[in-house]
Design a protein around this motif. Structure first.
Motif, short mmCIF file in Angstrom:
data_model
loop_
_atom_site.label_atom_id
_atom_site.label_comp_id
_atom_site.label_asym_id
_atom_site.label_seq_id
_atom_site.Cartn_x
_atom_site.Cartn_y
_atom_site.Cartn_z
N LEU A 92 0.86 -1.46 0.10
CA LEU A 92 0.34 -0.22 -0.19
C LEU A 92 1.07 1.22 0.23
CD1 LEU A 92 -2.72 -0.67 2.55
CD2 LEU A 92 -3.24 -0.38 0.17
N PHE A 93 1.68 1.51 0.25
CA PHE A 93 3.18 2.21 0.75
C PHE A 93 3.73 2.60 -1.03
CE2 PHE A 93 7.26 4.11 1.38
CZ PHE A 93 6.87 5.33 1.71
N GLN A 94 3.97 1.22 -1.22
CA GLN A 94 4.53 2.01 -2.66
C GLN A 94 3.51 2.70 -3.66
OE1 GLN A 94 6.34 -1.63 -3.60
NE2 GLN A 94 8.06 -2.06 -2.19
N VAL A 95 2.61 1.89 -3.16
CA VAL A 95 1.04 2.27 -4.49
C VAL A 95 0.66 3.77 -3.95
CG1 VAL A 95 -1.23 1.80 -4.89
CG2 VAL A 95 0.16 -0.14 -5.02
N ALA A 96 0.50 3.89 -3.12
CA ALA A 96 0.49 5.72 -2.25
C ALA A 96 1.89 6.81 -2.69
CB ALA A 96 0.25 5.62 -1.46
N LEU A 97 2.97 6.19 -2.85
CA LEU A 97 4.08 6.20 -3.32
C LEU A 97 4.15 6.94 -5.23
CD1 LEU A 97 6.58 8.58 -2.60
CD2 LEU A 97 7.57 6.15 -3.09
N LEU A 98 3.75 5.52 -6.11
CA LEU A 98 3.55 5.93 -6.88
C LEU A 98 2.91 7.27 -7.45
CD1 LEU A 98 4.47 5.06 -10.30
CD2 LEU A 98 2.84 2.82 -9.53
N SER A 99 1.19 6.73 -6.65
CA SER A 99 0.48 7.41 -7.72
C SER A 99 0.69 9.50 -7.06
CB SER A 99 -0.60 7.84 -6.09
OG SER A 99 -2.43 8.37 -6.04
N ALA A 100 1.68 9.45 -5.63
CA ALA A 100 1.55 10.76 -5.68
C ALA A 100 3.04 11.30 -6.65
CB ALA A 100 2.49 10.95 -4.01
N LEU A 103 0.63 16.83 -12.72
CA LEU A 103 0.53 18.34 -12.79
C LEU A 103 1.06 19.32 -13.08
CD1 LEU A 103 -2.45 17.30 -9.49
CD2 LEU A 103 -2.95 18.10 -11.83
N PHE A 104 2.39 19.09 -12.16
CA PHE A 104 3.30 20.05 -12.19
C PHE A 104 4.63 20.45 -13.05
CE2 PHE A 104 1.98 19.67 -7.45
CZ PHE A 104 1.53 20.16 -7.52
N SER A 105 4.25 19.96 -14.17
CA SER A 105 5.25 19.85 -15.44
C SER A 105 4.95 20.86 -15.60
CB SER A 105 4.92 18.73 -16.36
OG SER A 105 3.61 18.70 -16.94
N SER A 106 3.73 21.26 -16.37
CA SER A 106 3.24 22.79 -16.83
C SER A 106 4.15 23.62 -15.76
CB SER A 106 2.63 23.22 -16.97
OG SER A 106 1.27 23.12 -15.70
N ALA A 107 3.99 23.69 -14.84
CA ALA A 107 4.91 24.93 -13.76
C ALA A 107 6.02 24.97 -14.03
CB ALA A 107 4.62 24.86 -12.26
N THR A 108 6.35 23.85 -14.39
CA THR A 108 8.41 23.52 -14.56
C THR A 108 8.67 24.17 -15.59
OG1 THR A 108 8.93 21.04 -12.98
CG2 THR A 108 9.91 21.92 -14.37
N GLN A 109 7.57 23.61 -16.94
CA GLN A 109 7.74 24.18 -18.00
C GLN A 109 8.17 25.73 -17.90
OE1 GLN A 109 5.40 22.52 -20.20
NE2 GLN A 109 6.79 20.34 -20.09
N ALA A 110 7.55 26.31 -16.97
CA ALA A 110 7.14 27.79 -17.48
C ALA A 110 7.98 28.30 -16.91
CB ALA A 110 5.49 28.41 -16.26
N ALA A 111 8.98 27.63 -15.15
CA ALA A 111 9.44 28.49 -14.48
C ALA A 111 10.84 28.10 -15.37
CB ALA A 111 10.15 27.59 -13.31
#
Length: 76
Positions: free
Chosen positions: A11-19, A26-34
């Motif tokens: 369960l910990f591995q699944v949660a980590l992979l999901s996070a 979600l944050f790839s566009s913010a990284t590209q903008a930065a």
């Protein structure tokens, strides 16, 4: 006991992979903008204000509105 520990680890591995997947998507566009190259000041004409899209809207194209006093009416 060992089954419970193994299940908790799974369960910990699944949660980590999901996070990590969520963070990447979600944050790839913010990284590209930065990482976008910064350019110097650019002269913008009024016709460019009409064609400007967010987030590349020049500061002088944004309408500034003065705030007003808020009058609260309390009903009895």
């Amino acid at each position: 006991m060992l089954k419970k520990i193994a299940f908790a680890a799974l369960l910990f591995q699944v949660a980590l992979l999901s996070a990590l997947t969520t963070q990447t998507l979600l944050f790839s566009s913010a990284t590209q903008a930065a990482n976008a190259p910064a350019s110097g000041p650019v002269a913008v004409t009024s016709s460019e204000c009409a064609d400007a899209t967010w987030p590349d809207i020049p500061a002088h194209c944004l309408e500034r509105v003065e705030t007003r006093k808020v009058i609260a009416i309390v009903a009895d």
